[in-house]
Design an enzyme around this catalytic site. Structure first.
Site, PDB file in Angstrom:
ATOM      1  N   CYS A 132       0.864  -1.163   0.000  1.00 20.42           N
ATOM      2  CA  CYS A 132       0.000   0.000   0.000  1.00 20.42           C
ATOM      3  C   CYS A 132       0.911   1.225   0.000  1.00 20.42           C
ATOM      4  O   CYS A 132       2.088   1.115   0.336  1.00 20.42           O
ATOM      5  CB  CYS A 132      -0.884  -0.024   1.244  1.00 20.42           C
ATOM      6  N   CYS A 134      -4.135  -0.857  -1.930  1.00 15.28           N
ATOM      7  CA  CYS A 134      -4.431   0.572  -1.964  1.00 15.28           C
ATOM      8  C   CYS A 134      -5.600   0.880  -2.889  1.00 15.28           C
ATOM      9  O   CYS A 134      -5.882   0.142  -3.825  1.00 15.28           O
ATOM     10  CB  CYS A 134      -3.192   1.368  -2.350  1.00 15.28           C
ATOM     11  N   CYS A 174       0.330   2.702  -6.526  1.00 19.96           N
ATOM     12  CA  CYS A 174       0.920   1.521  -5.889  1.00 19.96           C
ATOM     13  C   CYS A 174       2.273   1.215  -6.512  1.00 19.96           C
ATOM     14  O   CYS A 174       2.466   1.395  -7.713  1.00 19.96           O
ATOM     15  CB  CYS A 174       0.011   0.309  -6.079  1.00 19.96           C
TER      16      CYS A 174
END
Length: 168
Positions: A8, A83, A91
């Site tokens: 993330c 994410c 990302c």
């Protein structure tokens, strides 16, 4: 044991929840890690609180994904980004031959005020369900061509964020 890396951007909330849950639920079948492209420097306090209230504790830290691309890093079998592309996050791309998938979950720290606690609990439950689905799979089959689509389907379950393809 299957090694999994959850990525993330900030490595402070969703990826920390994923790492903690995978290690907790994995029963020795998973070795989970988390990292971020631009780590915040510390896990979000609400993520740690939600985990602790469910009996999941550990030495969680926010770290760069570069740690897992460096010489001597543990080999990774599966890389999963968590994410939320719809929120405009970028990302990282993990190098190597690991199986890759995207399990988008809305960013709980983006919710301000009284709703933030509920957002973290929702993210926790969504990730718990996805980890349970992963653990229901035959992890010895990760080299099968059927496994990446299976990972993708797990990422499309309830609460999935829209518009993100698996990472390259």
């Amino acid at each position: 044991m299957t090694s999994i890396l959850f990525l993330c951007t900030g490595n402070s909330a969703r990826s920390i929840l994923a790492e903690a849950l995978a290690n907790h639920m994995g029963g020795g079948r998973l070795q989970a890690h988390s990292a971020g492209s631009f780590p915040k420097g510390a896990p979000h306090p609400m993520a740690l609180q939600v985990l602790a209230e469910r009996g999941i504790t550990g030495d969680f830290r926010s770290k760069s994904w570069d740690e897992f691309a460096a010489p001597g890093a543990p080999p990774i079998d599966i890389v999963i980004t968590v994410c939320d592309n719809a929120a405009g996050e970028v990302c990282p791309i993990f190098p190597g031959r690991a199986i890759k998938a995207h399990w988008g979950i809305a960013d709980p720290p983006a919710v301000e005020g009284d709703g933030q606690r509920a957002a973290f609990e929702t993210a926790y439950e969504q990730m718990r369900a996805r980890i349970a689905a992963l653990l229901a799979c035959d992890l010895s089959q990760i080299t099968s061509p059927d496994f990446p689509p299976l990972l993708a389907r797990i990422g499309q379950t309830s609460g999935a964020t829209p518009g993100k393809e698996p990472i390259a």
